[in-house]
Structures are given as C-alpha cells and as structure tokens.
Design a protein around this motif. Structure first.
Motif: not given
Ligand SMILES: *Cc1c(COP(=O)(O)O)cnc(C)c1O
Length: 310
Positions: A48-54, A77-79, A183-189, A296-298
C-alpha cells in the motif's frame, strides 16, 4: 525479476467501483483504489502506501551505497513493520527506534522476525530524536545509516505518493471529482495533492485526535516542495477517539462493509476513511453526480494486533 526491478516495475493496483444503494440514491459514484493489493506477498506489511513512501528512499539508499536504514515509530507503526519487511526483501539492515518502554506485540514481533534491530527510547528522548545529541548516540550504537523520518514522510515519500495520484489519473476515463485518503502523518495525502491538485479535489481524513492536520499537511507540502497548493481539505472529526482507538460504530461499520463489498478494511486508517465518506455522503456533503475515489492504503496485517477488540 530481481527485487529492485519488482519495486519499480509493478502493475498499477486495481481501481474498482463499489455499489451501495445509499450512495446511488444521493447520485454518488464511489471507486476504491486497491493499493492494499500492491503488496510484496499477501499479508506483507510492505504494501500500500508504505510501498509508495519507501520506494524512492530505498532507491536513494542504494544509490548512496548505504546498507543500513534507520527510522522511528510507535509500537504499532505500520511504517516500522514495512521498513523491516523491505530490509528483508532488499537485503538491507534495518533499525527501528521505538517510542517508549520496551514492549512486544504482533507488529514488533513481525519486525524482529524480518530481521529488524529494535531499540526503545524514552518518550522524552524520542521527542528529541532529531537533535544532534540523540542522532550521535544512534550513530555510535549503529554506525552510519540512511535516516528515514518517523512515519516515513519526506520528499522522496511524496514523490512515490505522487505516482499513486498519476496512476489514478491514468486509470480513469474522466477525472474524478475527489480523491480521498486517510492521514496519519499526512505524507501520503501531501504526495497525492502534488499530482492531483490540478485535476480534481483531494480530501484527507485524519485518524488522530486534534485539529492540526490541515496545518501539518500545508507544512509538509511547503517544506518538501516549496509550494502551496489549493483544492484540498482535511476532516478532523472522524478519529473515533484517537490513533488506533475504536468506537462501537466504527467496528460495526467495518463488519457491514466487509459483508457488503467483500473486502476488508483495517480499523486504524481505512475504516475511518470509508466511515467518513459514508457519513459525508449521507449528509449531502458531495454534490449529486460526484465521482469519488477512496484509496485503500493497505495495512491489513495490522488487524492481527486487535484480537477480540474487533
Ligand atoms: C501509514 C498508513 C497511513 C497513513 O499514511 P501517512 O502518510 O502517514 O498519512 C494510511 N493508511 C495505512 C494503511 C497506513 O499504514
């Protein structure tokens, strides 16, 4: 295909329309961007968004020849779990610096199993984690490392999440009215805003208690792009008590959602997102004819930690 190719050459995650009478009655169409299916393997926290962010952080660490990645997070933390899993997939050493007293839970157990070294910092030291004093202490302990900030939000994370927005635009025949994400940290958004603001509205649902997410997102955008953006809005009243807190309404909603749509949400982020959208539709927040895409960010691996609370 080796792991690095797989990281960059993946297929777009599916975009699926959901149907529900209560939405149709309001003239609303809603799609889900199934980034939960962008996963290294089923139930892998690298998804999900952790793939995108990393993604671009991993590529950058590789480019700089750095074999150790260090980051910060809370015990759920999912991160942190995603970073540990990435370390295993890409043959990198990972260090997770966790806030508070030493504890164990499924998230951290999984991170350990993926080979992450965990170290616990008092809440006070954790607050000072980016100071020279704490950073030097970590360097003495672990040697040189590639630093990824708490929650994984940095400029390279925004770049990866901007691609999520671009993928959505490529998959839609007509631009949507609105793309929504939790939004958690808001980075994905923030990353989504950078690629979507010229085309459609974006909506972020904060999963944290407090009225600060709009400011936080504006700060992230400015810090990492030097620009400000319009056409986005945050909603801060759908946290259900705060981070990782549940309400009976939220739990009921999750169960009904699974039954109605045939795929699960997790309670920390995606259930709060869909709950908010369902509620906003009910309140006629969106004009008739609106086309909404929810991401759906996973994070489904996190379900394990809730046990019988669900
Ligand atoms: C981490 C996470 C988020 C929040 O992402 P941010 O970029 O920190 O706002 C949303 N959904 C899921 C499933 C996550 O794991």
């Amino acid at each position: 295909m080796d792991a690095w190719q797989r990281l960059t050459a993946h297929q777009p995650s599916p975009l699926e329309e959901l149907s529900q009478d209560t939405w149709a009655e309001k003239g609303i169409r809603l799609w889900v961007k199934r980034d939960d299916q962008l996963a290294w393997s089923p139930d892998d926290p690298f998804c999900g968004n952790k793939w995108r962010k990393l993604k671009y952080n991993l590529l950058e660490a590789r480019k700089r020849g750095m074999g150790t990645l260090l980051s910060f997070g809370g015990a759920y933390s999912n991160h942190i779990a995603a970073l540990a899993s990435a370390g295993r997939h890409f043959g990198l050493r990972t260090i997770g610096v966790i806030r508070g007293e030493e504890v164990d839970n499924p998230t951290l157990a999984r991170a350990r199993k993926d080979g992450m070294t965990l170290t616990f910092l008092s809440r006070d030291a954790f607050r000072r984690k980016y100071t020279e004093e704490v950073q030097q202490g970590l360097e003495q302990q672990f040697g040189d490392f590639y630093l990824i900030p708490e929650g994984g939000t940095n400029a390279l994370a925004l770049k990866g999440c901007a691609e999520l927005g671009e993928e959505i635009l490529e998959q839609t025949e007509e631009w949507p009215t609105c793309v929504a994400v939790a939004c958690g940290t808001g980075g994905t958004f923030a990353g989504l805003i950078t690629s979507l603001s010229a085309h459609c509205q974006t909506l972020g649902v904060s999963v944290l208690k407090g009225q600060f997410m709009a400011q936080e997102v504006a700060d992230i955008l400015y810090r990492h792009t030097g620009q400000s953006y319009t056409g986005w809005v945050t909603h801060e009243d759908y946290h259900h008590g705060g981070y990782a807190k549940l309400s009976p309404e939220l739990v009921g909603f999750m169960h009904r959602f699974l039954e109605e749509h045939g795929f699960p949400l997790e309670p920390i982020y995606t259930a709060k997102l869909f709950y908010a959208l369902d509620d906003l539709i009910r309140q006629d927040y969106f004009p008739r004819g609106s086309k909404i895409i929810a991401v759906h960010t996973g994070g489904l691996q996190g379900l394990a930690g809730f046990g019988d609370r669900l």
